[in-house]
Design an enzyme around this catalytic site. Structure first.
Site, PDB file in Angstrom:
ATOM      1  CE  LYS A  53      -3.974  -2.297   2.030  1.00 40.23           C
ATOM      2  NZ  LYS A  53      -4.675  -2.779   3.224  1.00 40.23           N
ATOM      3  CD  GLN A  97      -3.792  -4.483   6.271  1.00 38.68           C
ATOM      4  OE1 GLN A  97      -3.825  -3.446   5.636  1.00 38.68           O
ATOM      5  NE2 GLN A  97      -4.206  -5.627   5.758  1.00 38.68           N
ATOM      6  CG  ASP A 120     -10.099  -0.206   4.555  1.00 40.66           C
ATOM      7  OD1 ASP A 120      -9.807  -0.675   3.446  1.00 40.66           O
ATOM      8  OD2 ASP A 120      -9.404  -0.362   5.577  1.00 40.66           O
TER       9      ASP A 120
END
Ligand code: GUN
Length: 280
Positions: A53, A97, A120
């Site tokens: 990422k 995460q 997200d």
């Protein structure tokens, strides 16, 4: 023989577009999209995702920060970090995460992220927005699947779409996006009766259950489009999907490989969401 839906190629195309838009945003408005990624503990797979990422951010010209917190981090410490990023003007997107170590409450952390920075799209506010058709932030994996379909000229409108898997991250939002694109959508799961028969009805079959080679030729209608969201690690270390590729490829009209299908698109859509947040 099926058309191979090349996620690497499509991902590179979309990332090039994001890179160009990012350069323009910087020139015209002086804004550099910024993403903060938080990882708690040492989960090896998560470490790889987070590295990828950060690298992807750099490649398109974003600013990024990675917070690597020890496994013993407390809820209060994690929450305090999210609070500080919520009010940091250089940061437009915040990603925690998952999975988190067991002693931490995922829901509590995700609820704490400012929905405007929730790249997200895991916050209930953004989940709710997807239900009512406000698509500012789309969950990355399902959004990646839709982008693959679009750029392969596959239109779900009027088609029978079957999604195997009902997770909050993939299955449920995937069904919503296909529905929004006018597909007729069925969600299947571990309690579905005669799963193979339901799957054989599908014009578009999306598989997201996390079981290697679960979908064989007996579950696929000849000519169907098959999208494999699975990412399973075999004993020899190789990545494999949820679809038995060698069995299904000869009868499908189009199929995504693993690796190189849906996987590369997930980070690309994260970049897209971060750009959207910065450009607001
Ligand atoms: N862990 C596995 N996939 C994801 C994802 O898309 N987002 C986050 N935050 N964690 C993940």
């Amino acid at each position: 023989m099926a058309m191979l839906i090349d996620g690497k190629r499509i991902s590179a195309l979309v990332r090039e577009e994001i890179k160009e838009k990012t350069a323009a945003l910087k020139t015209e408005k002086g804004i550099v999209p910024g993403l903060a990624v938080i990882i708690v503990g040492e989960d090896p797979a998560s470490q790889v995702y987070v590295r990828n990422k950060a690298r992807a951010c750099e490649e398109v010209g974003f600013y990024s920060e990675v917070y690597r917190l020890p496994a013993e981090t407390t809820q209060e410490e994690l929450n305090a970090l999210v609070d500080s990023l919520n009010v940091n003007d250089a940061i437009h997107g915040i990603l925690v995460q998952l999975p988190l170590p067991k002693h931490l409450d995922e829901t509590d952390v995700l609820l704490r992220i400012n929905p405007d920075k929730d790249v997200d799209a895991f916050h209930p506010y953004n989940v709710g927005n997807i239900m009512i058709g406000d698509y500012r932030f789309l969950p990355c994996t399902p959004a990646g699947v839709m982008e693959l379909l679009k750029r392969s000229n596959i239109d779900p409108a009027g088609k029978k779409c079957v999604v195997i898997g009902r997770s909050n991250i993939v299955g449920k939002p995937m069904a919503m996006l296909l529905l929004h694109a006018n597909g007729t959508v069925t969600i299947c799961h571990s309690r579905t009766k005669d799963l193979a028969a339901v799957c054989r009805e599908a014009d578009i079959l999306v598989v997201a259950i996390g079981r290697a080679d679960f979908v064989g030729a007996d579950m696929v209608k000849p000519g169907a489009v098959v999208i494999d969201v699975g990412m399973n690690r075999r004993e020899d270390g190789k990545l494999t999907g949820d679809v038995n590729f060698s069995e299904v490829e000869p009868i499908a009209s189009a199929i995504t490989p693993v690796p190189g299908g849906v996987g590369p698109m997930t980070i690309t859509m994260l970049l897209q969401n971060t750009f959207t947040a910065a450009n607001k």
